[in-house]
Design a protein around this motif. Sequence first.
Motif, mmCIF file in Angstrom:
data_model
loop_
_atom_site.group_PDB
_atom_site.id
_atom_site.type_symbol
_atom_site.label_atom_id
_atom_site.label_comp_id
_atom_site.label_asym_id
_atom_site.label_seq_id
_atom_site.Cartn_x
_atom_site.Cartn_y
_atom_site.Cartn_z
ATOM 1 N N ASP A 4 -13.502 -90.665 74.831
ATOM 2 C CA ASP A 4 -12.896 -91.968 74.212
ATOM 3 C C ASP A 4 -11.795 -91.245 73.607
ATOM 4 O O ASP A 4 -10.507 -91.990 73.732
ATOM 5 N N ASP A 5 -11.883 -90.413 72.735
ATOM 6 C CA ASP A 5 -10.529 -89.836 72.034
ATOM 7 C C ASP A 5 -9.567 -89.229 73.021
ATOM 8 O O ASP A 5 -8.399 -89.563 72.788
ATOM 9 N N LYS A 6 -10.049 -88.535 73.848
ATOM 10 C CA LYS A 6 -9.189 -88.024 74.934
ATOM 11 C C LYS A 6 -8.439 -89.064 75.771
ATOM 12 O O LYS A 6 -7.046 -89.017 75.969
ATOM 13 N N ILE A 7 -9.086 -90.177 76.202
ATOM 14 C CA ILE A 7 -8.619 -91.382 76.708
ATOM 15 C C ILE A 7 -7.545 -92.016 75.977
ATOM 16 O O ILE A 7 -6.214 -92.421 76.196
ATOM 17 N N GLY A 8 -8.035 -92.219 74.606
ATOM 18 C CA GLY A 8 -7.144 -92.937 73.811
ATOM 19 C C GLY A 8 -5.603 -92.108 73.481
ATOM 20 O O GLY A 8 -4.610 -92.690 73.274
ATOM 21 N N ASN A 9 -5.930 -90.804 73.381
ATOM 22 C CA ASN A 9 -4.556 -90.088 73.112
ATOM 23 C C ASN A 9 -3.808 -89.990 74.169
ATOM 24 O O ASN A 9 -2.633 -89.816 74.042
ATOM 25 N N GLY A 35 9.238 -94.293 70.911
ATOM 26 C CA GLY A 35 8.531 -93.428 71.863
ATOM 27 C C GLY A 35 8.342 -92.184 71.647
ATOM 28 O O GLY A 35 7.059 -91.535 71.840
ATOM 29 N N HIS A 36 8.955 -91.239 71.004
ATOM 30 C CA HIS A 36 8.932 -90.195 70.630
ATOM 31 C C HIS A 36 7.882 -89.869 69.274
ATOM 32 O O HIS A 36 7.112 -88.965 69.501
ATOM 33 N N GLY A 37 8.004 -90.881 68.574
ATOM 34 C CA GLY A 37 6.958 -91.039 67.439
ATOM 35 C C GLY A 37 5.272 -91.182 68.058
ATOM 36 O O GLY A 37 4.595 -90.293 67.591
ATOM 37 N N ASP A 38 5.384 -91.988 68.906
ATOM 38 C CA ASP A 38 3.864 -92.227 69.650
ATOM 39 C C ASP A 38 3.549 -91.012 70.235
ATOM 40 O O ASP A 38 2.480 -90.471 69.961
ATOM 41 N N GLN A 39 4.570 -90.051 71.046
ATOM 42 C CA GLN A 39 3.981 -88.842 71.635
ATOM 43 C C GLN A 39 3.635 -88.052 70.384
ATOM 44 O O GLN A 39 2.497 -87.148 70.647
ATOM 45 N N ALA A 40 4.371 -87.750 69.678
ATOM 46 C CA ALA A 40 3.992 -86.828 68.355
ATOM 47 C C ALA A 40 2.613 -87.017 67.672
ATOM 48 O O ALA A 40 1.991 -86.270 67.379
ATOM 49 N N LYS A 41 2.458 -88.684 67.359
ATOM 50 C CA LYS A 41 1.201 -88.709 66.951
ATOM 51 C C LYS A 41 0.028 -88.182 67.980
ATOM 52 O O LYS A 41 -1.057 -87.780 67.290
ATOM 53 N N SER A 42 0.118 -88.641 69.304
ATOM 54 C CA SER A 42 -0.940 -88.234 70.083
ATOM 55 C C SER A 42 -1.050 -86.711 70.218
ATOM 56 O O SER A 42 -2.193 -86.186 70.223
ATOM 57 N N SER A 43 0.079 -85.939 70.056
ATOM 58 C CA SER A 43 -0.151 -84.348 69.912
ATOM 59 C C SER A 43 -0.952 -84.154 68.817
ATOM 60 O O SER A 43 -1.675 -83.125 68.702
ATOM 61 N N LEU A 44 -0.732 -84.674 67.508
ATOM 62 C CA LEU A 44 -1.353 -84.209 66.407
ATOM 63 C C LEU A 44 -2.762 -84.648 66.578
ATOM 64 O O LEU A 44 -3.478 -83.938 66.055
ATOM 65 N N LYS A 45 -3.143 -85.766 66.852
ATOM 66 C CA LYS A 45 -4.473 -86.268 67.155
ATOM 67 C C LYS A 45 -5.392 -85.151 67.975
ATOM 68 O O LYS A 45 -6.473 -84.812 67.685
ATOM 69 N N ASP A 46 -4.543 -84.857 69.181
ATOM 70 C CA ASP A 46 -5.138 -83.733 69.793
ATOM 71 C C ASP A 46 -5.163 -82.419 69.306
ATOM 72 O O ASP A 46 -6.464 -81.852 69.358
ATOM 73 N N ASN A 50 -8.985 -80.838 68.566
ATOM 74 C CA ASN A 50 -9.197 -79.279 69.066
ATOM 75 C C ASN A 50 -9.759 -78.319 67.783
ATOM 76 O O ASN A 50 -10.575 -77.452 68.316
ATOM 77 N N ILE A 51 -9.230 -78.567 66.806
ATOM 78 C CA ILE A 51 -9.799 -77.994 65.856
ATOM 79 C C ILE A 51 -11.129 -78.405 65.194
ATOM 80 O O ILE A 51 -12.105 -77.337 65.160
ATOM 81 N N LYS A 52 -11.530 -79.490 65.360
ATOM 82 C CA LYS A 52 -12.948 -80.013 65.404
ATOM 83 C C LYS A 52 -13.812 -79.276 66.060
ATOM 84 O O LYS A 52 -14.830 -78.782 66.075
ATOM 85 N N ASP A 53 -13.390 -79.419 67.499
ATOM 86 C CA ASP A 53 -14.016 -78.631 68.629
ATOM 87 C C ASP A 53 -14.183 -77.270 68.437
ATOM 88 O O ASP A 53 -15.387 -76.638 68.557
ATOM 89 N N ALA A 54 -13.308 -76.639 67.646
ATOM 90 C CA ALA A 54 -13.418 -74.839 67.560
ATOM 91 C C ALA A 54 -14.590 -74.817 66.567
ATOM 92 O O ALA A 54 -15.424 -73.910 66.744
#
Length: 59
Positions: A4-9, A35-46, A50-54
């Motif tokens: 769900d997180d991957k799809i949302g991001n 649009g740039h801001g939305d992309q940046a937010k998505s990257s930060l969430k990803d 990834n840190i949580k997964d590690a």
Amino acid sequence: MGLDDKIGNKSQDLGGKAKEGFGKATGDESMEAEGHGDQAKSSLKDAGENIKDAFKKDK
């Protein structure tokens, strides 16, 4: 990272790219910036997911 997180991001990233493209096409700088801001937010969430997964893998 949950599916769900991957799809949302990814959805937020694609939406940001669409806004950016629309802003460029119409000359709307604020739409392009949003649009740039939305992309940046998505990257930060990803990155956060990834840190949580590690940390989960280490346990």
